[in-house]
Scaffold this active site. Sequence first.
Site, PDB file in Angstrom:
ATOM      1  N   ARG A 121     -20.717  38.950   8.347  1.00 45.62           N
ATOM      2  CA  ARG A 121     -22.167  38.785   8.451  1.00 45.62           C
ATOM      3  C   ARG A 121     -22.532  37.718   9.477  1.00 45.62           C
ATOM      4  O   ARG A 121     -23.532  37.851  10.193  1.00 45.62           O
ATOM      5  CB  ARG A 121     -22.760  38.445   7.086  1.00 45.62           C
ATOM      6  CG  ARG A 121     -24.268  38.403   7.097  1.00 45.62           C
ATOM      7  CD  ARG A 121     -24.874  38.714   5.756  1.00 45.62           C
ATOM      8  NE  ARG A 121     -26.226  39.226   5.927  1.00 45.62           N
ATOM      9  CZ  ARG A 121     -26.895  39.904   5.013  1.00 45.62           C
ATOM     10  NH1 ARG A 121     -26.339  40.193   3.850  1.00 45.62           N
ATOM     11  NH2 ARG A 121     -28.119  40.336   5.258  1.00 45.62           N
ATOM     12  N   HIS A 161     -30.139  44.025   3.199  1.00 46.60           N
ATOM     13  CA  HIS A 161     -30.649  43.020   2.272  1.00 46.60           C
ATOM     14  C   HIS A 161     -29.883  41.711   2.453  1.00 46.60           C
ATOM     15  O   HIS A 161     -28.734  41.710   2.883  1.00 46.60           O
ATOM     16  CB  HIS A 161     -30.489  43.541   0.841  1.00 46.60           C
ATOM     17  CG  HIS A 161     -31.290  42.798  -0.176  1.00 46.60           C
ATOM     18  ND1 HIS A 161     -30.864  41.612  -0.732  1.00 46.60           N
ATOM     19  CD2 HIS A 161     -32.488  43.068  -0.747  1.00 46.60           C
ATOM     20  CE1 HIS A 161     -31.760  41.191  -1.609  1.00 46.60           C
ATOM     21  NE2 HIS A 161     -32.761  42.047  -1.633  1.00 46.60           N
ATOM     22  N   TYR A 162     -30.542  40.604   2.108  1.00 51.21           N
ATOM     23  CA  TYR A 162     -29.886  39.308   2.285  1.00 51.21           C
ATOM     24  C   TYR A 162     -28.758  39.086   1.284  1.00 51.21           C
ATOM     25  O   TYR A 162     -27.902  38.224   1.478  1.00 51.21           O
ATOM     26  CB  TYR A 162     -30.899  38.160   2.189  1.00 51.21           C
ATOM     27  CG  TYR A 162     -31.593  38.027   0.854  1.00 51.21           C
ATOM     28  CD1 TYR A 162     -31.009  37.313  -0.189  1.00 51.21           C
ATOM     29  CD2 TYR A 162     -32.847  38.605   0.636  1.00 51.21           C
ATOM     30  CE1 TYR A 162     -31.641  37.181  -1.411  1.00 51.21           C
ATOM     31  CE2 TYR A 162     -33.490  38.478  -0.579  1.00 51.21           C
ATOM     32  CZ  TYR A 162     -32.885  37.774  -1.598  1.00 51.21           C
ATOM     33  OH  TYR A 162     -33.508  37.655  -2.805  1.00 51.21           O
ATOM     34  N   ARG A 163     -28.721  39.871   0.209  1.00 57.52           N
ATOM     35  CA  ARG A 163     -27.636  39.740  -0.764  1.00 57.52           C
ATOM     36  C   ARG A 163     -26.399  40.494  -0.299  1.00 57.52           C
ATOM     37  O   ARG A 163     -26.493  41.499   0.399  1.00 57.52           O
ATOM     38  CB  ARG A 163     -28.073  40.260  -2.134  1.00 57.52           C
ATOM     39  CG  ARG A 163     -29.108  39.382  -2.817  1.00 57.52           C
ATOM     40  CD  ARG A 163     -29.227  39.705  -4.301  1.00 57.52           C
ATOM     41  NE  ARG A 163     -30.188  38.820  -4.932  1.00 57.52           N
ATOM     42  CZ  ARG A 163     -31.343  39.209  -5.455  1.00 57.52           C
ATOM     43  NH1 ARG A 163     -31.694  40.487  -5.400  1.00 57.52           N
ATOM     44  NH2 ARG A 163     -32.144  38.338  -6.028  1.00 57.52           N
TER      45      ARG A 163
END
Length: 202
Positions: free
Chosen positions: A107, A122-124
């Site tokens: 990431r 998504h940030y998760r």
Amino acid sequence: MLVWIDCEMTGLDLAHDGLIEVAALVTDGQLNVQGEGVDVIIKPEPQWLDHMNDFVRNMHTTSGLLAELDKGLTMAQAQDQVLDYIRTYVPQAGKAPLAGNTIGTDRSFLAKDMPKLESYVHYRNVDVSSIKELARRWYPRAFGHSPEKQGNHRALADIQESIEELMYWREVLMVPSPGPETTRCDEIAAKYQGFLTGAGRD
């Protein structure tokens, strides 16, 4: 949906290394793969190759990736191809978590080299390596019999192995669907709520 991504880089230094291969597979919530996936090779910046150490160079030579780099796409072309595949199954940005093994490293490089792609998911994260580390400590027998990885250091194969690994952990570690009865869930929640913080306890 889950967006599975694996990256191959010239090294792990964000300041001096970059992406040279990115593969993506989308799965539904039951880990069924959607479509054929995508695997793109990126022609690296010359300074990235200059910075590559012997270990990484040997790894990418053995896998065959190094020989393919001259015919690679630009970073922008590669990003667009991966996004086109993901959008086919995840039409709205910010909805599907990023999944993989030790996904934080991937990431970080996506945020640097493919920011449109990194911000689309998504940030998760769903990091299979976190489950593996817990299994190592809590369920050593299950850990010892987990699927053996081939370790060929190619992005698409690495993703496929990560999905297979999560399938294994789900079957050997997770409570079968639909899970415990509601009353049992409430009992366990009450047992641990505030166990360390003291919050919510009488």
